[in-house]
Scaffold this motif. Structure first.
Motif, PDB file in Angstrom:
ATOM      1  N   ALA A 192       0.841  -1.202   0.000  1.00 38.85           N
ATOM      2  CA  ALA A 192       0.000   0.000   0.000  1.00 38.85           C
ATOM      3  C   ALA A 192       0.872   1.246   0.000  1.00 38.85           C
ATOM      4  CB  ALA A 192      -0.939  -0.010   1.201  1.00 38.85           C
ATOM      5  N   ARG A 193       1.966   1.218   0.778  1.00 40.98           N
ATOM      6  CA  ARG A 193       2.885   2.365   0.764  1.00 40.98           C
ATOM      7  C   ARG A 193       3.547   2.519  -0.598  1.00 40.98           C
ATOM      8  NH1 ARG A 193       8.417   2.981   2.801  1.00 40.98           N
ATOM      9  NH2 ARG A 193       8.227   1.103   4.077  1.00 40.98           N
ATOM     10  N   ALA A 194       3.853   1.405  -1.246  1.00 43.37           N
ATOM     11  CA  ALA A 194       4.422   1.480  -2.593  1.00 43.37           C
ATOM     12  C   ALA A 194       3.440   2.143  -3.550  1.00 43.37           C
ATOM     13  CB  ALA A 194       4.805   0.089  -3.086  1.00 43.37           C
ATOM     14  N   LEU A 195       2.155   1.848  -3.398  1.00 47.44           N
ATOM     15  CA  LEU A 195       1.133   2.506  -4.219  1.00 47.44           C
ATOM     16  C   LEU A 195       1.117   4.007  -3.993  1.00 47.44           C
ATOM     17  CD1 LEU A 195      -1.958   0.107  -4.030  1.00 47.44           C
ATOM     18  CD2 LEU A 195      -0.701   0.764  -6.088  1.00 47.44           C
ATOM     19  N   ASP A 196       1.391   4.419  -2.772  1.00 43.62           N
ATOM     20  CA  ASP A 196       1.402   5.842  -2.451  1.00 43.62           C
ATOM     21  C   ASP A 196       2.617   6.562  -3.021  1.00 43.62           C
ATOM     22  OD1 ASP A 196      -0.937   6.566  -0.991  1.00 43.62           O
ATOM     23  OD2 ASP A 196      -0.213   5.388   0.702  1.00 43.62           O
ATOM     24  N   ASN A 197       3.601   5.804  -3.496  1.00 45.98           N
ATOM     25  CA  ASN A 197       4.852   6.409  -3.954  1.00 45.98           C
ATOM     26  C   ASN A 197       5.203   5.974  -5.368  1.00 45.98           C
ATOM     27  OD1 ASN A 197       6.029   7.847  -1.402  1.00 45.98           O
ATOM     28  ND2 ASN A 197       5.312   5.866  -0.668  1.00 45.98           N
ATOM     29  N   GLN A 198       4.205   5.927  -6.248  1.00 47.87           N
ATOM     30  CA  GLN A 198       4.435   5.456  -7.606  1.00 47.87           C
ATOM     31  C   GLN A 198       5.249   6.425  -8.457  1.00 47.87           C
ATOM     32  OE1 GLN A 198       3.260   2.084  -9.047  1.00 47.87           O
ATOM     33  NE2 GLN A 198       3.923   2.154  -6.932  1.00 47.87           N
ATOM     34  N   GLN A 199       5.471   7.639  -7.962  1.00 45.28           N
ATOM     35  CA  GLN A 199       6.349   8.553  -8.683  1.00 45.28           C
ATOM     36  C   GLN A 199       7.810   8.125  -8.556  1.00 45.28           C
ATOM     37  OE1 GLN A 199       4.728   9.201  -5.924  1.00 45.28           O
ATOM     38  NE2 GLN A 199       6.137  10.071  -4.414  1.00 45.28           N
ATOM     39  N   ASP A 200       8.081   7.243  -7.603  1.00 44.32           N
ATOM     40  CA  ASP A 200       9.420   6.690  -7.385  1.00 44.32           C
ATOM     41  C   ASP A 200       9.533   5.405  -8.204  1.00 44.32           C
ATOM     42  OD1 ASP A 200      11.615   5.193  -6.387  1.00 44.32           O
ATOM     43  OD2 ASP A 200      11.500   6.196  -4.462  1.00 44.32           O
ATOM     44  N   GLU A 201      10.494   5.337  -9.123  1.00 52.87           N
ATOM     45  CA  GLU A 201      10.612   4.172  -9.997  1.00 52.87           C
ATOM     46  C   GLU A 201      10.860   2.890  -9.209  1.00 52.87           C
ATOM     47  OE1 GLU A 201      13.165   2.563 -13.874  1.00 52.87           O
ATOM     48  OE2 GLU A 201      13.686   4.470 -12.924  1.00 52.87           O
ATOM     49  N   SER A 202      11.634   2.973  -8.142  1.00 59.59           N
ATOM     50  CA  SER A 202      11.899   1.780  -7.333  1.00 59.59           C
ATOM     51  C   SER A 202      10.619   1.245  -6.705  1.00 59.59           C
ATOM     52  CB  SER A 202      12.921   2.094  -6.237  1.00 59.59           C
ATOM     53  OG  SER A 202      14.186   2.374  -6.786  1.00 59.59           O
ATOM     54  N   GLU A 203       9.750   2.155  -6.244  1.00 61.46           N
ATOM     55  CA  GLU A 203       8.487   1.723  -5.656  1.00 61.46           C
ATOM     56  C   GLU A 203       7.563   1.129  -6.719  1.00 61.46           C
ATOM     57  OE1 GLU A 203       7.504   2.308  -1.862  1.00 61.46           O
ATOM     58  OE2 GLU A 203       9.539   1.675  -2.378  1.00 61.46           O
ATOM     59  N   GLN A 204       7.624   1.672  -7.935  1.00 63.72           N
ATOM     60  CA  GLN A 204       6.863   1.079  -9.039  1.00 63.72           C
ATOM     61  C   GLN A 204       7.297  -0.358  -9.273  1.00 63.72           C
ATOM     62  OE1 GLN A 204       6.821   3.209 -12.747  1.00 63.72           O
ATOM     63  NE2 GLN A 204       6.510   5.196 -11.775  1.00 63.72           N
ATOM     64  N   LEU A 205       8.604  -0.573  -9.331  1.00 63.44           N
ATOM     65  CA  LEU A 205       9.134  -1.903  -9.591  1.00 63.44           C
ATOM     66  C   LEU A 205       8.820  -2.849  -8.434  1.00 63.44           C
ATOM     67  CD1 LEU A 205      12.595  -0.910 -11.109  1.00 63.44           C
ATOM     68  CD2 LEU A 205      10.628  -1.853 -12.346  1.00 63.44           C
ATOM     69  N   LEU A 206       8.897  -2.337  -7.212  1.00 61.74           N
ATOM     70  CA  LEU A 206       8.561  -3.164  -6.062  1.00 61.74           C
ATOM     71  C   LEU A 206       7.105  -3.601  -6.118  1.00 61.74           C
ATOM     72  CD1 LEU A 206       9.527  -4.315  -3.326  1.00 61.74           C
ATOM     73  CD2 LEU A 206       8.686  -2.205  -2.268  1.00 61.74           C
ATOM     74  N   MET A 207       6.232  -2.684  -6.494  1.00 58.84           N
ATOM     75  CA  MET A 207       4.818  -3.015  -6.606  1.00 58.84           C
ATOM     76  C   MET A 207       4.586  -4.023  -7.718  1.00 58.84           C
ATOM     77  SD  MET A 207       1.898  -2.352  -5.216  1.00 58.84           S
ATOM     78  CE  MET A 207       0.208  -2.818  -5.594  1.00 58.84           C
ATOM     79  N   ARG A 208       5.308  -3.870  -8.820  1.00 58.20           N
ATOM     80  CA  ARG A 208       5.121  -4.765  -9.968  1.00 58.20           C
ATOM     81  C   ARG A 208       5.421  -6.210  -9.606  1.00 58.20           C
ATOM     82  NH1 ARG A 208       3.668  -7.680 -13.048  1.00 58.20           N
ATOM     83  NH2 ARG A 208       4.049  -7.925 -15.284  1.00 58.20           N
ATOM     84  N   LEU A 209       6.545  -6.440  -8.945  1.00 62.06           N
ATOM     85  CA  LEU A 209       6.903  -7.803  -8.582  1.00 62.06           C
ATOM     86  C   LEU A 209       6.212  -8.237  -7.295  1.00 62.06           C
ATOM     87  CD1 LEU A 209      10.307  -9.450  -9.090  1.00 62.06           C
ATOM     88  CD2 LEU A 209       9.168  -9.767  -6.897  1.00 62.06           C
ATOM     89  N   GLY A 210       6.106  -7.319  -6.351  1.00 59.79           N
ATOM     90  CA  GLY A 210       5.526  -7.650  -5.055  1.00 59.79           C
ATOM     91  C   GLY A 210       4.066  -8.047  -5.129  1.00 59.79           C
ATOM     92  N   THR A 211       3.319  -7.482  -6.080  1.00 56.26           N
ATOM     93  CA  THR A 211       1.902  -7.843  -6.207  1.00 56.26           C
ATOM     94  C   THR A 211       1.758  -9.300  -6.617  1.00 56.26           C
ATOM     95  OG1 THR A 211       1.307  -5.574  -6.788  1.00 56.26           O
ATOM     96  CG2 THR A 211      -0.271  -7.289  -7.353  1.00 56.26           C
ATOM     97  N   ALA A 212       2.584  -9.743  -7.554  1.00 54.24           N
ATOM     98  CA  ALA A 212       2.521 -11.141  -7.985  1.00 54.24           C
ATOM     99  C   ALA A 212       2.878 -12.078  -6.836  1.00 54.24           C
ATOM    100  CB  ALA A 212       3.457 -11.364  -9.171  1.00 54.24           C
ATOM    101  N   VAL A 213       3.951 -11.752  -6.126  1.00 51.24           N
ATOM    102  CA  VAL A 213       4.395 -12.597  -5.018  1.00 51.24           C
ATOM    103  C   VAL A 213       3.364 -12.606  -3.888  1.00 51.24           C
ATOM    104  CG1 VAL A 213       6.171 -12.920  -3.252  1.00 51.24           C
ATOM    105  CG2 VAL A 213       6.837 -12.254  -5.571  1.00 51.24           C
ATOM    106  N   GLY A 214       2.908 -11.429  -3.489  1.00 48.07           N
ATOM    107  CA  GLY A 214       1.983 -11.330  -2.375  1.00 48.07           C
ATOM    108  C   GLY A 214       0.619 -11.902  -2.679  1.00 48.07           C
TER     109      GLY A 214
END
Length: 559
Positions: A371-393
């Motif tokens: 959820a915090r990664a969603l709040d920080n999608q302007q940060d490329e690292s958080e975008q990438l974390l969300m991309r992979l983390g959603t599949a894993v989680g």
């Protein structure tokens, strides 16, 4: 004939006294009784919303509100294809309890708040409310989630978003079956699945033909059959169909602009084992009109943000289901005695209850970090974390929930199987999130796709895990072994479930270690990252303070 003594005996005909039973777990603040959630809200950046979330937790924890969930599931939605005169209406009628649940969710912004007030922590605050509401009733969350998740896709077509977004994000729930020009608020659904394709949406056979000029934002006519359309009373749907230029995405309303009924014809409602309050349907589009969203042939790219957000809500919903199970199991076992002692003071039951609580702690920590990664999608690292983390989680949390629900039921015993308790509904709901929005194997394949096409996402994911480096030796050794294994890509698809399992456990462990509660993190790592731990609930090593973990998880409703 009865004797005079029997007639005047005060115990005559008394067969039993109700004792050794807990009271109902109700009339409490679900937020204030959830230590892990309160900490997560502060930690992940939504401390400013604490009072608002607490007020919501107080509302949904009341007995009268909890009863709405039972009523909505005891009274299934009913399809009316025609009115009494024979006119086609395709109307699904719901019990008033369902509408009240929808109204509460929408009035509290569960469908829109991060879009209407996109400040830091907005997604975290919204996730916390959804997590509480889902404990009361999960089925109505489907249209809430789809409405919430539709905004990024619709924004790809600004001229349509200008018209639709104010009504989609409105906090007025309007269940009336009317054209959008007459509505004060809208809900949005999604129609992708077809019989021949399932998860393979590129095999879709529904056709879309341009009415006039082709292209983004233009009107098309759709003809085809959709095998699963959830929440068919939504005001419009994002639909995938084959246009001349390939698979494309369309916004298809239930009513046309001229006030006529758009021919989305509901054939039947699905007879589901769970998620009963929410209608799911089989629907035919017989020349239904819809606007193309995004470019022709780019349907998957257009709708993928919506899919990502619905998958995130699956994580949230399953984490919420785990909290529901833990709350009721720990409450019951605290007030129930057997063999001369309270259940939650007996070592074997402590092993089970603490294990259930640890599972839920890990699931919530994972969800709130995303959820915090969603709040920080302007940060490329958080975008990438969300991309992979959603599949894993999504894979791990949702797949762990059915057995978690069953083990909680077993803590209750025979009463946990009775339909007048929460447990049968909780159990029937438990597999839904693992199957919907991409089943387990689909999430594994998505993970492999990310690893191959966006290796930077893997680096970001491990960078996040490595923030706990040096704080727990068991975790450090586990991560080293996992990194080594990922250097070998032979038969990686065959091994994908094992890989995603280990990624999930490493991520959860890192979060819990960094969160600072060592009673939680030490036993989590010892029970899940080593051979000393078992694979079944209640087989943890004797190295932790189970009583403290259970006490932390238990709602404090005393009798």
């Amino acid at each position: 004939m009865s004797s005079s003594n029997e007639t005047h005996n005060p115990y005559f005909a008394t067969t039993h006294v109700v004792e050794n039973q807990p009271v109902e777990l109700e009339n409490l603040n679900l937020f204030e009784q959830d230590n892990a959630l309160k900490e997560a809200v502060e930690r992940e950046g939504a401390g400013w919303a604490r009072d608002e979330i607490s007020a919501f937790g107080q509302k949904v924890g009341q007995a009268s509100y909890i009863e709405l969930g039972f009523q909505a599931n005891e009274n299934k939605p009913v399809l009316h294809i025609q009115d009494r005169f024979g006119h086609r209406i395709d109307l699904v009628k719901f019990h008033p309890a369902y509408h009240q649940l929808m109204r509460t969710s929408i009035e509290n912004g569960l469908h829109s708040s991060p879009w209407t007030d996109p400040k830091p922590g907005a997604h975290v605050a919204r996730t916390a409310k959804c997590y509480l509401q889902s404990q009361i009733e999960a089925g109505h969350g489907c249209p809430i989630t789809m409405t919430f998740a539709s905004i990024p896709s619709i924004r790809r077509q600004p001229e349509l978003a200008k018209i639709w977004e104010p009504l989609i994000t409105s906090r007025q729930y309007d269940e009336r079956n009317l054209p959008i020009s007459q509505k004060t608020g809208l809900t949005i659904g999604m129609a992708m699945t077809e019989k021949q394709g399932g998860s393979d949406v590129r095999a879709n056979s529904t056709k879309a033909h341009p009415v006039g000029q082709p292209g983004a934002g233009e009107l098309y006519e759709l003809i085809g059959h959709k095998y699963f359309v959830s929440a068919p009373m939504c005001d419009a749907f994002l639909v995938l169909a084959q246009a001349p230029g390939g698979l494309s995405c369309f916004l298809v309303p239930r009513w046309n602009s001229d006030g006529s009924k758009n021919p989305l014809q509901v054939l039947r409602l699905k007879d589901k084992m769970g998620n009963v309050s929410n209608a799911s349907s089989e629907t035919e589009l017989r020349g239904a009109l819809g606007w193309m969203i995004g470019e022709e042939g780019q349907g998957v790219r257009t709708i993928i943000e919506m899919v990502s957000l619905t998958r995130f809500d699956c994580m949230m919903g399953s984490s919420s289901g785990q909290r529901l199970a833990v709350a009721h199991a720990t409450h019951h076992c605290h007030h129930r005695s057997a063999f001369g002692n309270k259940l939650d003071q007996q070592p074997l039951m402590q092993n089970v209850l603490a294990d259930l609580a640890l599972e839920q702690e890990g699931s919530l920590a994972f969800t709130m970090r995303m959820a915090r990664a969603l709040d920080n999608q302007q940060d490329e690292s958080e975008q990438l974390l969300m991309r992979l983390g959603t599949a894993v989680g999504k894979y791990w949390i949702c797949k762990r929930t059915p057995n978690h629900a069953y083990e909680a039921m077993e803590c209750i015993g025979g009463s946990g199987v009775m339909e007048n308790s929460i447990f049968p509904r909780m159990f029937r709901e438990s597999p839904v999130n693992a199957i919907w929005e991409g089943s387990g194997n689909v999430q594994c394949l998505d993970l492999l796709r990310v690893m191959a096409k966006t290796p930077a996402a893997v680096d970001v994911f491990f960078n996040e895990i490595d923030k706990a480096k040096g704080e727990n030796s068991t975790l450090d050794q586990y991560v080293l072994s996992l990194k080594k294994e990922l250097t070998n890509l032979n038969n990686i698809e065959y091994r994908a479930r094992n890989v995603i399992d280990r990624l999930a456990l490493a991520f959860q462990s890192s979060l819990l270690v960094r969160n600072g509660n060592h009673a939680i993190s030490d036993l989590f790592c010892a029970s899940r990252l080593t051979d000393n731990g078992g694979h079944n609930i209640g087989t943890m090593p004797a190295s932790g303070d189970c009583a403290a973990i259970i006490d932390r998880a238990r709602p404090k409703l005393e009798v």
